[in-house]
Design a protein around this motif. Structure first.
Motif, PDB file in Angstrom:
ATOM      1  N   SER A  44       0.763  -1.150   0.074  1.00  0.00           N
ATOM      2  CA  SER A  44       0.034  -0.057  -0.139  1.00  0.00           C
ATOM      3  C   SER A  44       0.972   1.297  -0.024  1.00  0.00           C
ATOM      4  O   SER A  44       0.389   2.181  -0.695  1.00  0.00           O
ATOM      5  N   ARG A  45       1.821   1.342   0.817  1.00  0.00           N
ATOM      6  CA  ARG A  45       2.849   2.506   0.835  1.00  0.00           C
ATOM      7  C   ARG A  45       3.610   2.562  -0.599  1.00  0.00           C
ATOM      8  O   ARG A  45       3.418   3.882  -1.195  1.00  0.00           O
ATOM      9  N   ILE A  46       3.946   1.652  -1.080  1.00  0.00           N
ATOM     10  CA  ILE A  46       4.613   1.867  -2.411  1.00  0.00           C
ATOM     11  C   ILE A  46       3.688   2.038  -3.538  1.00  0.00           C
ATOM     12  O   ILE A  46       3.860   2.902  -4.417  1.00  0.00           O
ATOM     13  N   GLU A  47       2.379   1.630  -3.632  1.00  0.00           N
ATOM     14  CA  GLU A  47       1.192   2.054  -4.261  1.00  0.00           C
ATOM     15  C   GLU A  47       1.153   3.405  -4.294  1.00  0.00           C
ATOM     16  O   GLU A  47       0.863   4.277  -5.215  1.00  0.00           O
ATOM     17  N   HIS A  48       0.992   3.995  -2.947  1.00  0.00           N
ATOM     18  CA  HIS A  48       1.052   5.507  -2.735  1.00  0.00           C
ATOM     19  C   HIS A  48       1.940   6.431  -3.371  1.00  0.00           C
ATOM     20  O   HIS A  48       1.424   7.151  -3.939  1.00  0.00           O
ATOM     21  N   TYR A  49       3.117   5.870  -3.011  1.00  0.00           N
ATOM     22  CA  TYR A  49       4.316   6.627  -3.651  1.00  0.00           C
ATOM     23  C   TYR A  49       4.156   6.682  -5.067  1.00  0.00           C
ATOM     24  O   TYR A  49       4.509   7.853  -5.931  1.00  0.00           O
ATOM     25  N   ALA A  50       3.887   5.508  -5.781  1.00  0.00           N
ATOM     26  CA  ALA A  50       3.868   5.526  -7.162  1.00  0.00           C
ATOM     27  C   ALA A  50       2.893   6.370  -7.898  1.00  0.00           C
ATOM     28  O   ALA A  50       2.911   6.786  -9.003  1.00  0.00           O
ATOM     29  N   CYS A  51       1.954   6.440  -7.253  1.00  0.00           N
ATOM     30  CA  CYS A  51       0.813   7.601  -7.552  1.00  0.00           C
ATOM     31  C   CYS A  51       1.181   9.076  -7.680  1.00  0.00           C
ATOM     32  O   CYS A  51       0.704   9.764  -8.579  1.00  0.00           O
ATOM     33  N   GLU A  52       2.243   9.226  -7.075  1.00  0.00           N
ATOM     34  CA  GLU A  52       2.439  10.597  -7.050  1.00  0.00           C
ATOM     35  C   GLU A  52       4.167  10.699  -7.622  1.00  0.00           C
ATOM     36  O   GLU A  52       4.582  11.923  -7.911  1.00  0.00           O
ATOM     37  N   ASN A  53       4.866   9.668  -7.524  1.00  0.00           N
ATOM     38  CA  ASN A  53       6.127   9.943  -7.998  1.00  0.00           C
ATOM     39  C   ASN A  53       6.508   8.945  -9.118  1.00  0.00           C
ATOM     40  O   ASN A  53       5.966   7.700  -9.334  1.00  0.00           O
ATOM     41  N   PRO A  54       7.509   9.153  -9.926  1.00  0.00           N
ATOM     42  CA  PRO A  54       7.759   8.194 -11.153  1.00  0.00           C
ATOM     43  C   PRO A  54       8.625   6.865 -10.541  1.00  0.00           C
ATOM     44  O   PRO A  54       9.330   7.059  -9.403  1.00  0.00           O
ATOM     45  N   LEU A  55       8.160   5.652 -10.865  1.00  0.00           N
ATOM     46  CA  LEU A  55       8.698   4.533 -10.051  1.00  0.00           C
ATOM     47  C   LEU A  55       9.336   3.761 -11.336  1.00  0.00           C
ATOM     48  O   LEU A  55       8.401   2.839 -11.954  1.00  0.00           O
TER      49      LEU A  55
END
Length: 204
Positions: free
Chosen positions: A149-160
Motif C-alpha cells: 500500500s505504501r509503495i502504491e501510494h508513492y507510485a501514484c505521486e512519483n515516477p517509479l
C-alpha cells in the motif's frame, strides 16, 4: 514469445542469480506475467539456483490467490502490485544482494540518487550518464499488504521505474520481459557496487 518459452527463460535467469549468490539461503523470489489475469511466481522456500518450471505457482494478479493451494512467496503482494501498476511489466526479480542491502541502509533518505555512471544506459530509456537516476527506498515491513500500500501510494505521486529498494532487505526490479528484467537487475547491481565503492573511498 510463448509463456512456456518465457518460463524457461525465467528458470535460466534464476539459475544465473543463484550462481552469483544474489539470492542466498532460499531468499528472493521471481515471477513472470502469464496473461492479464495470472502471473507465475516462485514457490516459497526453494533454492533459486535449482528451480525448475514446476516450482512456479499460478497466482491471480487481482487477489494474490493461488488456485492450486500451493504456497507462493511471502512477497507475492509486491509482485502482483507491480503487474497492476505497470501493464507493460512482464517479469519481476527480487534479490538479496550485499550491495543493495547495505546501500539501502547507508542511504538515509527515501531515494538513492545515481548520476555520472555510463552503466546507467543499461536501463531502458536511459541515454546518458548525465541523467539523474532516482531509485526509491522503502522501509522494510513484515506486513506485505501494508508495504504494498505504501509503495502504491508513492507510485501514484512519483515516477517509479526499473525497481526499488527495501531498506536492509534487497532489490525488486522488473522489465517488459525476462530478458529486460535480467538486464535491469545486472545494470542496477553494477551501479550499486560502484556507488558503494565511491562512498567507501570518499571516507578514506
Amino acid at each position: 514469445m510463448t509463456a512456456h518459452l518465457q518460463l524457461a527463460e525465467l528458470v535460466t535467469a534464476c539459475h544465473w542469480i543463484g550462481a552469483k549468490g544474489w539470492a542466498p539461503a532460499t531468499s528472493g523470489n521471481m515471477s513472470m506475467r502469464e496473461d492479464d489475469v495470472h502471473c507465475l511466481l516462485s514457490e516459497s522456500g526453494k533454492d533459486k539456483g535449482s528451480l525448475t518450471a514446476n516450482d512456479f505457482i499460478r497466482v491471480e494478479i487481482a487477489s494474490n490467490r493461488a488456485p492450486s493451494g500451493r504456497k507462493p512467496s511471502a512477497e507475492t503482494g509486491l509482485h502482483t502490485l507491480i503487474y497492476r501498476l505497470f501493464p507493460d511489466a512482464g517479469a519481476v526479480l527480487h534479490t538479496h544482494t550485499v550491495n543493495s542491502t547495505v546501500l539501502s541502509r547507508v542511504e538515509k533518505s527515501d531515494v538513492l540518487i545515481l548520476q555520472g555512471y555510463e552503466m546507467q544506459k543499461s536501463l531502458s530509456g536511459q541515454t546518458t550518464h548525465l541523467d539523474t537516476l532516482p531509485i526509491a527506498i522503502f522501509d522494510n515491513d513484515q506486513d506485505i499488504e501494508k508495504l504494498a500500500s505504501r509503495i502504491e501510494h508513492y507510485a501514484c505521486e512519483n515516477p517509479l521505474r526499473y525497481g526499488f529498494l527495501l531498506r536492509g532487505h534487497g532489490l525488486t526490479c522488473w522489465g517488459k520481459n525476462v530478458a529486460q528484467a535480467r538486464q535491469h537487475l545486472e545494470g542496477l547491481e553494477f551501479l550499486f557496487e560502484c556507488e558503494m565503492q565511491r562512498r567507501l573511498l570518499e571516507r578514506t
